[in-house]
Enzyme design. Sequence first.
Site, PDB file in Angstrom:
ATOM      1  N   ASN A  10       0.349  -1.042  -0.015  1.00 32.80           N
ATOM      2  CA  ASN A  10       0.201   0.179   0.218  1.00 32.80           C
ATOM      3  C   ASN A  10       0.418   1.607  -0.183  1.00 32.80           C
ATOM      4  OD1 ASN A  10      -2.654  -1.209  -0.033  1.00 32.80           O
ATOM      5  ND2 ASN A  10      -2.416  -1.378   2.022  1.00 32.80           N
ATOM      6  N   ARG A  17      -5.238   9.371   0.922  1.00 29.76           N
ATOM      7  CA  ARG A  17      -5.480   9.034   1.721  1.00 29.76           C
ATOM      8  C   ARG A  17      -4.629   9.361   3.196  1.00 29.76           C
ATOM      9  NH1 ARG A  17      -7.704   4.714   3.189  1.00 29.76           N
ATOM     10  NH2 ARG A  17      -8.296   4.976   4.920  1.00 29.76           N
ATOM     11  N   ALA A  76       2.991  -2.895   6.850  1.00 30.16           N
ATOM     12  CA  ALA A  76       2.415  -4.150   7.675  1.00 30.16           C
ATOM     13  C   ALA A  76       2.377  -5.628   7.710  1.00 30.16           C
ATOM     14  CB  ALA A  76       0.719  -4.173   6.998  1.00 30.16           C
ATOM     15  N   GLU A  97      15.438   0.284   8.868  1.00 33.93           N
ATOM     16  CA  GLU A  97      13.907  -0.075   8.881  1.00 33.93           C
ATOM     17  C   GLU A  97      12.975   1.090   8.666  1.00 33.93           C
ATOM     18  OE1 GLU A  97      12.185  -1.517  12.510  1.00 33.93           O
ATOM     19  OE2 GLU A  97      10.246  -2.015  12.452  1.00 33.93           O
ATOM     20  N   ARG A 106       1.522   4.031  17.880  1.00 32.53           N
ATOM     21  CA  ARG A 106      -0.373   4.697  17.359  1.00 32.53           C
ATOM     22  C   ARG A 106      -0.522   2.392  18.013  1.00 32.53           C
ATOM     23  NH1 ARG A 106       0.992   4.193  11.149  1.00 32.53           N
ATOM     24  NH2 ARG A 106      -1.438   3.777  11.529  1.00 32.53           N
TER      25      ARG A 106
END
Length: 152
Positions: A10, A17, A76, A97, A106
Amino acid sequence: MKILVINGPNLNLLGIREPEIYGKKTYADLVDLINETGGELGVEVEVFQSNHEGDIVDKIGEAYYDADGIVINPAAYTHTSVAILDALKAVGLPAVEVHISDVSKRESFRQISYVRAACETSFVGLGLEGYAEAMRFLYDLLNKKSQTALDK
Ligand code: CA2
Protein backbone atom coordinates in the site's frame (compact mmCIF):
# COMPACT_ATOMS: atom_id res chain seq x y z
CA MET A 1 28.04 0.73 -3.79
CA LYS A 2 24.41 -0.24 -4.33
CA ILE A 3 21.51 0.36 -1.92
CA LEU A 4 18.22 -1.46 -2.44
CA VAL A 5 15.15 0.32 -1.02
CA ILE A 6 12.14 -1.96 -0.45
CA ASN A 7 8.61 -0.75 0.23
CA GLY A 8 5.79 -3.02 1.32
CA PRO A 9 2.03 -3.10 0.76
CA ASN A 10 0.00 0.00 0.00
CA LEU A 11 2.94 2.39 0.08
CA ASN A 12 2.30 2.83 -3.66
CA LEU A 13 -0.92 4.60 -2.55
CA LEU A 14 0.85 7.25 -0.45
CA GLY A 15 -0.74 10.68 -0.63
CA ILE A 16 -4.26 9.60 -1.52
CA ARG A 17 -5.58 9.16 2.06
CA GLU A 18 -4.65 9.65 5.73
CA PRO A 19 -2.41 12.70 5.14
CA GLU A 20 -2.48 13.35 8.90
CA ILE A 21 -0.56 10.08 9.39
CA TYR A 22 1.53 9.70 6.22
CA GLY A 23 1.69 13.26 4.83
CA LYS A 24 0.57 14.58 1.45
CA LYS A 25 3.50 13.40 -0.66
CA THR A 26 2.95 10.61 -3.18
CA TYR A 27 4.90 7.43 -3.87
CA ALA A 28 6.42 9.15 -6.92
CA ASP A 29 7.68 11.92 -4.60
CA LEU A 30 9.21 9.24 -2.37
CA VAL A 31 10.99 7.60 -5.31
CA ASP A 32 12.34 11.04 -6.35
CA LEU A 33 13.65 11.67 -2.82
CA ILE A 34 15.35 8.26 -2.71
CA ASN A 35 16.98 8.79 -6.12
CA GLU A 36 18.10 12.33 -5.17
CA THR A 37 19.63 11.02 -1.95
CA GLY A 38 21.42 8.29 -3.90
CA GLY A 39 22.79 10.98 -6.23
CA GLU A 40 24.03 13.08 -3.29
CA LEU A 41 25.78 10.05 -1.80
CA GLY A 42 27.13 8.91 -5.16
CA VAL A 43 25.65 5.43 -4.83
CA GLU A 44 23.58 3.26 -7.14
CA VAL A 45 19.97 2.92 -5.93
CA GLU A 46 17.16 0.50 -6.79
CA VAL A 47 13.65 1.17 -5.49
CA PHE A 48 11.23 -1.77 -5.26
CA GLN A 49 7.62 -1.83 -4.06
CA SER A 50 5.34 -4.82 -3.75
CA ASN A 51 2.03 -5.69 -2.15
CA HIS A 52 3.06 -9.37 -2.00
CA GLU A 53 5.08 -10.92 0.82
CA GLY A 54 6.69 -13.61 -1.35
CA ASP A 55 7.86 -11.04 -3.91
CA ILE A 56 9.54 -9.08 -1.12
CA VAL A 57 11.19 -12.29 0.15
CA ASP A 58 12.40 -13.05 -3.41
CA LYS A 59 13.78 -9.52 -3.83
CA ILE A 60 15.74 -9.77 -0.57
CA GLY A 61 17.18 -13.10 -1.76
CA GLU A 62 18.26 -11.58 -5.09
CA ALA A 63 19.89 -8.68 -3.23
CA TYR A 64 22.50 -11.10 -1.88
CA TYR A 65 24.07 -11.14 -5.37
CA ASP A 66 23.27 -7.58 -6.34
CA ALA A 67 23.28 -5.03 -3.47
CA ASP A 68 25.47 -3.94 -0.56
CA GLY A 69 22.71 -2.91 1.82
CA ILE A 70 18.94 -2.70 2.21
CA VAL A 71 16.60 0.03 3.41
CA ILE A 72 13.21 -1.52 4.11
CA ASN A 73 9.76 -0.29 5.05
CA PRO A 74 7.82 -3.57 5.11
CA ALA A 75 4.60 -1.61 5.90
CA ALA A 76 1.97 -3.94 7.40
CA TYR A 77 4.30 -6.95 6.98
CA THR A 78 6.51 -5.35 9.64
CA HIS A 79 4.03 -6.57 12.23
CA THR A 80 3.39 -10.05 10.82
CA SER A 81 6.18 -11.42 8.65
CA VAL A 82 8.63 -13.96 9.98
CA ALA A 83 9.36 -14.77 6.30
CA ILE A 84 10.76 -11.27 5.67
CA LEU A 85 12.74 -11.42 8.92
CA ASP A 86 14.22 -14.79 7.88
CA ALA A 87 15.06 -13.50 4.39
CA LEU A 88 16.95 -10.53 5.87
CA LYS A 89 18.80 -12.84 8.26
CA ALA A 90 19.55 -15.31 5.45
CA VAL A 91 21.24 -12.78 3.16
CA GLY A 92 23.04 -11.09 6.06
CA LEU A 93 23.29 -7.72 4.30
CA PRO A 94 23.21 -4.61 6.51
CA ALA A 95 19.58 -3.50 6.66
CA VAL A 96 17.81 -0.44 8.07
CA GLU A 97 14.12 -0.29 8.96
CA VAL A 98 12.05 2.80 8.10
CA HIS A 99 8.53 3.86 9.07
CA ILE A 100 6.97 7.09 7.88
CA SER A 101 4.67 7.32 10.88
CA ASP A 102 5.65 6.97 14.52
CA VAL A 103 4.50 3.38 14.97
CA SER A 104 5.46 3.53 18.68
CA LYS A 105 2.57 5.95 19.26
CA ARG A 106 -0.07 4.06 17.28
CA GLU A 107 -2.18 0.90 17.80
CA SER A 108 -0.66 -1.86 19.95
CA PHE A 109 -0.38 -4.25 16.97
CA ARG A 110 2.00 -1.75 15.32
CA GLN A 111 4.37 -1.89 18.32
CA ILE A 112 5.64 -5.28 17.18
CA SER A 113 8.31 -5.35 14.50
CA TYR A 114 9.56 -8.75 13.38
CA VAL A 115 12.09 -7.28 10.94
CA ARG A 116 13.78 -5.08 13.59
CA ALA A 117 15.75 -8.08 14.86
CA ALA A 118 17.56 -8.23 11.49
CA CYS A 119 18.14 -4.47 11.15
CA GLU A 120 21.02 -2.28 12.27
CA THR A 121 18.67 0.48 13.37
CA SER A 122 15.24 2.01 12.68
CA PHE A 123 14.13 5.49 11.56
CA VAL A 124 10.57 6.00 12.70
CA GLY A 125 8.16 8.93 12.51
CA LEU A 126 10.37 11.20 10.39
CA GLY A 127 8.06 11.17 7.37
CA LEU A 128 9.70 10.56 3.99
CA GLU A 129 12.93 12.11 5.31
CA GLY A 130 13.42 8.87 7.29
CA TYR A 131 14.40 7.14 4.01
CA ALA A 132 17.12 9.72 3.34
CA GLU A 133 18.38 9.34 6.93
CA ALA A 134 18.38 5.55 6.58
CA MET A 135 20.35 5.74 3.30
CA ARG A 136 22.94 8.07 4.89
CA PHE A 137 23.25 5.75 7.89
CA LEU A 138 23.72 2.71 5.61
CA TYR A 139 26.25 4.59 3.44
CA ASP A 140 28.36 5.48 6.52
CA LEU A 141 28.11 1.94 7.87
CA LEU A 142 29.13 0.34 4.55
CA ASN A 143 32.08 2.72 4.25
CA LYS A 144 33.19 1.87 7.79
CA LYS A 145 32.91 -1.85 7.04
CA SER A 146 34.99 -1.60 3.86
CA GLN A 147 37.62 0.51 5.68
CA THR A 148 37.80 -2.10 8.45
CA ALA A 149 38.23 -4.85 5.83
CA LEU A 150 41.08 -2.86 4.20
CA ASP A 151 42.80 -2.35 7.56
CA LYS A 152 42.97 -6.10 8.18
O1 CA2 B 1 4.52 4.27 9.00
C1 CA2 B 1 4.84 3.45 8.14
O2 CA2 B 1 5.69 3.66 7.28
C2 CA2 B 1 4.09 2.11 8.05
O3 CA2 B 1 5.05 1.12 7.69
C3 CA2 B 1 3.03 2.27 6.97
C4 CA2 B 1 2.11 1.07 6.80
C5 CA2 B 1 1.56 0.62 8.16
O4 CA2 B 1 0.84 -0.60 8.01
C6 CA2 B 1 2.65 0.43 9.21
O5 CA2 B 1 2.06 0.08 10.44
C7 CA2 B 1 3.46 1.70 9.38
C8 CA2 B 1 0.95 1.43 5.85
C9 CA2 B 1 1.45 1.79 4.45
C10 CA2 B 1 0.53 2.52 3.55
O6 CA2 B 1 -0.72 2.88 4.04
C11 CA2 B 1 -1.49 3.81 3.40
C12 CA2 B 1 -2.65 4.17 4.05
C13 CA2 B 1 -3.47 5.11 3.51
C14 CA2 B 1 -3.17 5.70 2.29
C15 CA2 B 1 -2.03 5.34 1.64
C16 CA2 B 1 -1.19 4.40 2.19
